[in-house]
Design an enzyme around this catalytic site. Structure first.
Site, PDB file in Angstrom:
ATOM      1  N   HIS A 168      35.365  32.770  90.174  1.00 33.88           N
ATOM      2  CA  HIS A 168      34.454  33.463  88.892  1.00 33.88           C
ATOM      3  C   HIS A 168      34.839  35.019  88.905  1.00 33.88           C
ATOM      4  O   HIS A 168      34.385  35.603  87.802  1.00 33.88           O
ATOM      5  CB  HIS A 168      33.162  33.557  89.610  1.00 33.88           C
TER       6      HIS A 168
HETATM    7  C1  UD1 Z   1      28.563  39.234  89.989  1.00 37.19           C
HETATM    8  C2  UD1 Z   1      29.023  40.301  90.746  1.00 37.19           C
HETATM    9  C3  UD1 Z   1      30.224  39.835  91.644  1.00 37.19           C
HETATM   10  C4  UD1 Z   1      29.756  38.883  92.615  1.00 37.19           C
HETATM   11  C5  UD1 Z   1      29.111  37.578  91.675  1.00 37.19           C
HETATM   12  C6  UD1 Z   1      28.942  36.534  92.643  1.00 37.19           C
HETATM   13  C7  UD1 Z   1      28.888  42.554  89.367  1.00 37.19           C
HETATM   14  C8  UD1 Z   1      29.961  43.440  88.560  1.00 37.19           C
HETATM   15  N1  UD1 Z   1      29.520  41.439  89.910  1.00 37.19           N
HETATM   16  O1  UD1 Z   1      29.501  38.516  89.247  1.00 37.19           O
HETATM   17  O2  UD1 Z   1      30.812  40.944  92.402  1.00 37.19           O
HETATM   18  O3  UD1 Z   1      31.028  38.517  93.470  1.00 37.19           O
HETATM   19  O4  UD1 Z   1      28.166  38.022  91.007  1.00 37.19           O
HETATM   20  O5  UD1 Z   1      28.275  35.595  91.843  1.00 37.19           O
HETATM   21  O6  UD1 Z   1      27.844  42.500  89.949  1.00 37.19           O
HETATM   22  N2  UD1 Z   1      25.130  33.681  84.782  1.00 37.19           N
HETATM   23  C9  UD1 Z   1      24.294  32.562  84.953  1.00 37.19           C
HETATM   24  N3  UD1 Z   1      23.075  32.465  85.602  1.00 37.19           N
HETATM   25  C10 UD1 Z   1      22.898  33.622  86.624  1.00 37.19           C
HETATM   26  C11 UD1 Z   1      23.872  34.483  86.880  1.00 37.19           C
HETATM   27  C12 UD1 Z   1      24.758  34.522  85.892  1.00 37.19           C
HETATM   28  O7  UD1 Z   1      24.150  31.922  84.079  1.00 37.19           O
HETATM   29  O8  UD1 Z   1      22.008  33.317  87.583  1.00 37.19           O
HETATM   30  C13 UD1 Z   1      25.930  33.710  83.872  1.00 37.19           C
HETATM   31  C14 UD1 Z   1      25.781  34.607  82.931  1.00 37.19           C
HETATM   32  O9  UD1 Z   1      26.260  34.015  81.574  1.00 37.19           O
HETATM   33  C15 UD1 Z   1      26.278  36.066  82.941  1.00 37.19           C
HETATM   34  C16 UD1 Z   1      27.591  35.611  83.680  1.00 37.19           C
HETATM   35  O10 UD1 Z   1      27.043  34.402  84.219  1.00 37.19           O
HETATM   36  O11 UD1 Z   1      26.472  36.824  81.823  1.00 37.19           O
HETATM   37  C17 UD1 Z   1      27.946  36.801  84.887  1.00 37.19           C
HETATM   38  O12 UD1 Z   1      26.983  37.174  85.724  1.00 37.19           O
HETATM   39  P1  UD1 Z   1      26.986  38.688  86.300  1.00 37.19           P
HETATM   40  O13 UD1 Z   1      25.947  38.799  87.166  1.00 37.19           O
HETATM   41  O14 UD1 Z   1      27.384  39.613  85.154  1.00 37.19           O
HETATM   42  O15 UD1 Z   1      28.320  38.763  87.085  1.00 37.19           O
HETATM   43  P2  UD1 Z   1      29.046  37.483  88.079  1.00 37.19           P
HETATM   44  O16 UD1 Z   1      30.316  36.914  87.414  1.00 37.19           O
HETATM   45  O17 UD1 Z   1      28.026  36.544  88.653  1.00 37.19           O
END
Ligand code: UD1
Length: 369
Positions: free
Chosen positions: A208
């Site tokens: 991811h």
């Molecule tokens: C975040 C953390 C990362 C951690 C990871 C575990 C930061 C900077 N990054 O990254 O350190 O290893 O979580 O998963 O805080 N999304 C969904 N559903 C959800 C959550 C996210 O669809 O429940 C999608 C959304 O499109 C979102 C994207 O995933 O824009 C990224 O989510 P985000 O929380 O921004 O970062 P992660 O890549 O999950």
């Protein structure tokens, strides 16, 4: 003493749970859980509360996704309202996600002491959003609970006072050992059968990181390699929402072998069991490098650095480049992989050590002032 435990994203929940349960056994502590809602899908959030037997959070801020600043800013605005209302004596943050940084800044600006669990880890790669979060959170935290002793050197290099640093061990291992105690052989067999897998004869994949999945070329190369690997043994890939979204957005139409099993993100209990029984794990996660070291399962980490070097020095982890993936997999399959040992204080008792320290802090008001 009123303590607020802050969580936001998937890797926070298993770090917070053991501390929550340990604190609620102490009658002099009032403990509240605040969930920022950085992760909000059932599989990324609620499912973990269920597996870990956690109550619903006392506050759910529902900030959702966004740009880094947008997300961090929203968490700060919402969390400040909670602090105005609750007037807590301490805020505890976990790990390195955007919610960790946002809530530590908010608390600190209101003069509320901050404790950081999993402090002191450094990849020395400032292009990683998590590295920025780690450095800034540590710089303003009052109590830094470190998972491995190398973290102390990192913090000392940043001139953080030794008196603030407490070597307590790895709290994720508390949750891992707790959940394994609730699993029997029949559950493990059923789960393996569900995905048509055999113990030690499959690869488990998670990806991811922006550096791997936010670029079309890199994501395509990785998927190609994984597809080739699945000709040698079954590959199970529970796909993170970020990776799913990017495959769609980039218009990649992967044609996977029948041995290449893609699933939704797994629940905590399922993932731990599948990790323990895997032949090897290929990942770019932080926590998974640690869990595989605990299980003595080979871990191929698709990154060019790690903030968890103890998993390489003492554990089963190795950093690899996408060009080397297939060759490294061959090494694992021919039994040519190092055995690891469990690092110091990864013993399931970290939450107890943190609470012991918090009691000392509570009984010495001067430390908090
Ligand atoms: C975040 C953390 C990362 C951690 C990871 C575990 C930061 C900077 N990054 O990254 O350190 O290893 O979580 O998963 O805080 N999304 C969904 N559903 C959800 C959550 C996210 O669809 O429940 C999608 C959304 O499109 C979102 C994207 O995933 O824009 C990224 O989510 P985000 O929380 O921004 O970062 P992660 O890549 O999950």
């Amino acid at each position: 003493m009123k303590i607020i435990l802050v969580v936001g994203a998937r890797p926070n929940f298993m770090k917070m749970a053991p501390l929550y349960f340990e604190l609620t056994q102490e009658k002099d502590f009032e403990t509240l859980i605040v969930h920022t809602g950085q992760h909000y899908d059932y599989e990324m959030s609620q499912a973990f509360f269920e597996d870990l037997d956690l109550p619903d959070p006392h506050y759910s801020l529902s900030v959702g996704s966004g740009t880094h600043s947008g997300q961090t800013g929203k968490v700060m605005i919402e969390f400040e309202q909670v602090l105005f209302k609750e007037k807590s004596d301490l805020v505890v943050v976990f790990g390195d996600v955007n919610s960790t940084l946002a809530c530590s800044i908010t608390a600190k600006k209101l003069g509320i002491p901050v404790a950081h669990v999993e402090a002191g880890l450094r990849s020395y790669d400032m292009t990683m959003p998590e590295e920025i979060n780690r450095k800034l959170t540590d710089a303003i935290s009052d109590f830094l609970f470190i998972p491995s002793i190398d973290a102390k050197d990192n913090l000392r290099k940043e001139n953080i006072d030794s008196d603030k640093i407490y070597f307590v061990g790895n709290i994720m291992i508390d949750s891992l050992t707790e959940i394994l105690g609730k699993v029997d052989e029949s559950y493990e067999n059923k789960l393996l059968q569900k995905f048509r897998l055999q113990c030690k004869k499959y690869a488990l994949i998670t990806l991811h990181r922006p550096s791997n999945v936010d670029n079309k070329d890199s994501l395509e190369k990785i998927l190609d390699s994984l597809n080739n690997i699945s000709q040698k043994l079954p590959v199970l890939f529970p796909m993170h929402p970020r990776t799913q979204r990017n495959i769609k957005e980039f218009g990649i139409n992967p044609v996977f072998n029948k041995n290449f099993i893609v699933s939704e993100p797994l629940k905590y209990k399922e993932f731990i069991v599948l990790e323990k029984n895997a032949g090897f794990v290929l990942t770019d996660s932080g926590g998974i490098q640690e869990e595989t070291t605990y299980f003595d399962v080979p871990c191929l980490t698709l990154r060019n650095n790690t903030e968890r070097p103890v998993t390489i020095l003492e554990g089963t982890n190795q950093l690899i480049d996408v060009a080397a993936v297939e060759e490294k997999v061959e090494s694992v399959l021919t039994g040519n992989w190092k055995r690891g040992k469990i690092p110091e204080l990864w013993d399931g008792k970290t939450a107890k050590r943190i609470v012991k320290t918090l009691k000392i802090i509570r009984d010495n008001p001067l430390i908090l002032s």
